[in-house]
Design a protein around this motif. Structure first.
Motif, PDB file in Angstrom:
ATOM      1  N   LEU A 568       0.823  -1.206   0.000  1.00  0.00           N
ATOM      2  CA  LEU A 568       0.000   0.000   0.000  1.00  0.00           C
ATOM      3  C   LEU A 568       0.860   1.260   0.000  1.00  0.00           C
ATOM      4  O   LEU A 568       0.530   2.252  -0.663  1.00  0.00           O
ATOM      5  CB  LEU A 568      -0.924   0.003   1.223  1.00  0.00           C
ATOM      6  CG  LEU A 568      -2.041  -1.043   1.227  1.00  0.00           C
ATOM      7  CD1 LEU A 568      -2.798  -0.993   2.551  1.00  0.00           C
ATOM      8  CD2 LEU A 568      -2.999  -0.814   0.067  1.00  0.00           C
ATOM      9  N   ARG A 571       2.132   1.761  -3.494  1.00  0.00           N
ATOM     10  CA  ARG A 571       1.097   2.303  -4.380  1.00  0.00           C
ATOM     11  C   ARG A 571       0.874   3.790  -4.134  1.00  0.00           C
ATOM     12  O   ARG A 571       0.682   4.570  -5.074  1.00  0.00           O
ATOM     13  CB  ARG A 571      -0.213   1.534  -4.169  1.00  0.00           C
ATOM     14  CG  ARG A 571      -0.188   0.129  -4.742  1.00  0.00           C
ATOM     15  CD  ARG A 571      -1.441  -0.645  -4.381  1.00  0.00           C
ATOM     16  NE  ARG A 571      -1.435  -1.975  -4.981  1.00  0.00           N
ATOM     17  CZ  ARG A 571      -2.274  -2.940  -4.663  1.00  0.00           C
ATOM     18  NH1 ARG A 571      -3.199  -2.736  -3.721  1.00  0.00           N
ATOM     19  NH2 ARG A 571      -2.203  -4.114  -5.263  1.00  0.00           N
ATOM     20  N   SER A 572       0.909   4.181  -2.870  1.00  0.00           N
ATOM     21  CA  SER A 572       0.723   5.587  -2.550  1.00  0.00           C
ATOM     22  C   SER A 572       1.872   6.430  -3.100  1.00  0.00           C
ATOM     23  O   SER A 572       1.661   7.533  -3.615  1.00  0.00           O
ATOM     24  CB  SER A 572       0.595   5.762  -1.034  1.00  0.00           C
ATOM     25  OG  SER A 572       0.106   7.054  -0.715  1.00  0.00           O
ATOM     26  N   LEU A 584      -2.260   3.951  -6.068  1.00  0.00           N
ATOM     27  CA  LEU A 584      -3.335   3.736  -5.098  1.00  0.00           C
ATOM     28  C   LEU A 584      -4.609   4.406  -5.588  1.00  0.00           C
ATOM     29  O   LEU A 584      -4.660   5.636  -5.695  1.00  0.00           O
ATOM     30  CB  LEU A 584      -2.921   4.313  -3.739  1.00  0.00           C
ATOM     31  CG  LEU A 584      -3.808   3.983  -2.547  1.00  0.00           C
ATOM     32  CD1 LEU A 584      -3.693   2.499  -2.183  1.00  0.00           C
ATOM     33  CD2 LEU A 584      -3.431   4.847  -1.342  1.00  0.00           C
TER      34      LEU A 584
END
Length: 743
Positions: A568, A571-572, A584
């Motif tokens: 995560l 992705r951010s 994200l």
């Protein structure tokens, strides 16, 4: 009361409505609550489906919704246990919260003893404090509770012994289903105490086979260990993706991966050299290259759903249950020597004092110069002479890394993180899976080097996302509670070590305690108690800092192959810095908090599985020493005996009070001690002594001890001479309250 607004409600508004509604909240109730038009109801249906796919909500029978991880207000429960106090406990019959074990609800019966294990009830539920209460509405058709256990024969009958060492009961077997004594089986329980019977539904094999111990944990905790065919097919397809345009080419840099000798995958690799920028005189440039998992595992893909359902990889001595299919986790994403790999590179500039001057993130292609074990890297540095092979001169590659690490170590020492030297146990197996040894892992400078570079990259990732005001999945470790600090104070008083409760507690506070103790015999148990004083670390989007590392902003970025939290964060970063595909999505960004709760629970499940499996291996290793007298240390004292761990190996066992001797032993709850009424012998937390190993059960991981001379002396007559027992004890008595531990 919800005020109708134009248009669809947000996800947060829907979750709040479901949580506060006085009636089961289905689509109709939600639409009415927000005053939606007929057109909006079509959009609501799609939104609710997306929320279910994202793991935010689940539907109960009757199409009512509840928050994922929660329990419907009215639902079907199955009676799981009736404890010795007559309390009835139930679990939801339907539970699909990303593989998280279901909560236990205390059932408030109208008529005591009316419900038995395996029975099903329709119940109204309510959350009470940290638990749940169930109010039965109707008894439904009977069902059964499943138990993992081993069959044994006694008196011509078969009995089921559970593999959980906390389970003290045995169950008569009504139907063995073709299984034989000694088999590991999955069985269903039915009936009311004391007539609860077991029916075998699945035969799993020999529980003492070399590779069965991890299988027990997988079945017991419901860890998903088989990927769907759809996920496997998708992983095969994406593994063939070209690395893509626009990647920074770092293949000419001698980037190395330094990992455990038995590593199953390689997430990270490092490189460093002296910084030639005059503005950073005496400083260093470094690259922490991390497998670019976000390039291959896209949001809402089949592989992504499987990864979120697992939350993390689970590592056992004999196998790994990976978060990602093997073609990704062990092949395409793993940073292997000589192979071109996609990476997310963290470029760091480190000051001569170890401070992080700047950082930037790029998508890159790397070619790892070498995969080194910690021991190999340390040996090259210690030898301090050129080591040239087909990979080149590794000493010239490692020396700048070590020099840059010495700078990072200065910064670490300045911030004074919690410094506990408590090595983990390492179980070494041969090719057939048989146990060769169980011993503490050696702690080398090479371990500290990689740890400090990874911490620097994790800090940089958190701060980079903060600068962009992008979502961050922080790794949070809050300061200890006052209750735990009070327990630590009581414990330290037994060693005449002062500890003031009124002070501002920092990690350095605990380090100073350890320094004052020096090399005293009780140093390891004090460090262990300090560890128990710490709170459980978790994942969340709200930053509360990392107490143990003494850091204000910290995220997990360096292990996306094995941790969903890191994926995560990747992705951010990809979204925030415009690094291409696989970022994200907006809806995922809005749901970081709920995902954090889920993966935090899954992490705890993995920790329990790994710990329990190691305990089983330790018990198997010690089973050859049953009957021998061994050194142990008392780790807990109760009114029914004390628990002890084998020195240098680990493995917890019980010394029942009934086996301490014929005399009466008085339990002091405040001091946590057992004191012999006639002999005056005291057994307390922290003591080291010699006990005979009476039993080592590899299936449950449980150990049992007895006094060196056997079952203990008989009770002396009134006024008679006190029994004399030769007990070798070292160290001072100590008291403790049991606390959870996690750094």
């Amino acid at each position: 009361m919800y005020k109708p607004k134009a248009g669809l409600p947000t996800r947060e508004q829907i979750l709040d409505f479901i949580a506060t509604s006085n009636v089961p909240a289905g689509k109709r109730e939600i639409a009415k609550g927000f005053g939606l038009s007929a057109q909006d109801k079509i959009g609501l249906k799609a939104l609710l489906k997306d929320m279910a796919d994202e793991g935010l909500i689940d539907s109960a029978p009757g199409r009512a919704f509840h928050k994922m991880g929660g329990i419907p207000k009215v639902t079907v429960l199955r009676i799981a246990d009736v404890d010795d106090g007559g309390n009835v406990w139930a679990v939801p019959e339907r539970w699909e919260a990303e593989g998280v074990p279901p909560p236990r609800l205390r059932v408030r019966e109208r008529k005591r003893g009316a419900l038995g294990v395996g029975e099903r009830i329709l119940a109204r539920t309510e959350e009470a404090g940290n638990g749940w209460i169930a109010h039965p509405m109707k008894v439904l058709a009977p069902a059964s509770e499943q138990v993992l256990g081993v069959l044994r024969e006694d008196g011509g009958r078969l009995w089921l012994t559970g593999v959980d060492k906390r389970e003290q009961r045995e169950f008569a077997v009504a139907d063995a289903g073709g299984a034989a004594p000694g088999d590991l089986v999955l069985a269903e329980l039915a009936g009311k105490p004391p007539k609860i019977a077991a029916r075998v539904v699945s035969k799993l094999g020999d529980p003492f086979a070399a590779r069965s111990f991890s299988l027990i944990a997988i079945h017991k905790l419901g860890i998903p260990d088989v990927f769907s065919q759809e996920a496997l097919d998708e992983a095969e397809r994406v593994s063939k993706l070209p690395l893509g345009e626009g990647r920074e080419d770092l293949r000419d840099l001698p980037i190395v991966a330094i990992d455990p000798e038995d590593a199953r995958d390689h997430d990270d690799a490092v490189w460093a050299e002296a910084d030639d920028d005059p503005s950073n005189a005496g400083g260093w440039k470094a690259i922490v290259a991390i497998a670019d998992v976000s390039f291959y595992v896209r949001p809402k893909s089949e592989v992504d759903r499987e990864a979120r359902r697992r939350g993390n990889s689970v590592y056992f001595p004999d196998r790994v249950v990976p978060m990602l299919p093997e073609i990704l986790s062990a092949e395409v994403c793993s940073l292997k020597e000589g192979a071109d790999r996609a990476a997310l590179a963290c470029h760091l500039r480190i000051g001569k004092d170890g401070s992080l001057k700047s950082w930037r993130f790029t998508r890159a292609v790397v070619r790892i110069a070498a995969n080194l074990a910690y021991e190999e890297a340390q040996a090259i540095i210690d030898a301090a002479s050129p080591v040239v092979d087909e990979r080149g001169d590794m000493l010239s590659v490692l020396q700048p890394l070590w020099a840059g690490w010495h700078a990072l170590a200065k910064a670490r020492d300045a911030r004074a993180p919690l410094d506990l030297d408590l090595p983990e146990r390492r179980v070494v197996l041969d090719e057939q899976g048989r146990i060769m040894s169980v011993s503490p892992r050696e702690r080398l400078d090479a371990h500290r080097l990689i740890e400090d570079y990874m911490i620097a990259a994790n800090v940089a990732a958190a701060k980079a996302l903060e600068a962009k005001k992008a979502p961050v999945m922080y790794r949070i470790h809050e300061p200890p509670s006052r209750e735990k600090l009070a327990a630590l104070k009581e414990y330290l008083e037994t060693f005449d070590v002062p500890f003031a409760l009124g002070q501002v507690v920092r990690p350095a506070t605990f380090n100073h305690i350890i320094e004052r103790i020096g090399d005293a015999d009780f140093r390891p148990q004090v460090m262990e108690q300090i560890l128990r004083t710490q709170t459980q670390a978790y994942y969340a989007p709200g930053n509360h800092g990392h107490f143990g590392l003494s850091l204000g902003s910290y995220a997990h970025f360096t292990s996306p192959i094995r941790r969903y939290a890191d994926l995560l964060v990747h992705r951010s970063l990809v979204s925030a810095y415009g690094l291409g595909e696989g970022g994200l999505p907006a809806d995922d960004a809005a749901n970081v908090e709920s995902v954090g709760e889920i993966i935090s629970r899954l992490e705890r499940r993995a920790m329990e599985a790994e710990r329990d499996t190691t305990d089983r291996y330790v018990a198997a290793f010690l089973s050859e020493r049953v009957g021998q007298v061994i050194d142990v240390r008392i780790t807990g004292v109760t009114n029914f005996g004390f628990f002890a761990t084998v020195e240098g190996i680990g493995g917890d066992g019980l010394m029942p009070v009934r086996d301490l001797g014929g005399e009466y032993f008085r339990f002091d709850e405040g001091a946590r001690t057992l004191t012999g009424e006639h002999s005056g012998d005291v057994f307390a937390q922290g003591q080291t002594l010699e006990l005979r190993l009476a039993e080592a059960n590899p299936v449950s991981g449980a150990l049992r001890f007895e006094m060196p001379e056997g079952k203990g002396a008989a009770q002396p007559p009134r006024g008679g001479r006190k029994p004399v027992r030769e007990i070798k004890r070292r160290g001072r008595p100590a008291n403790i309250r049991h606390q959870g531990k996690r750094r």
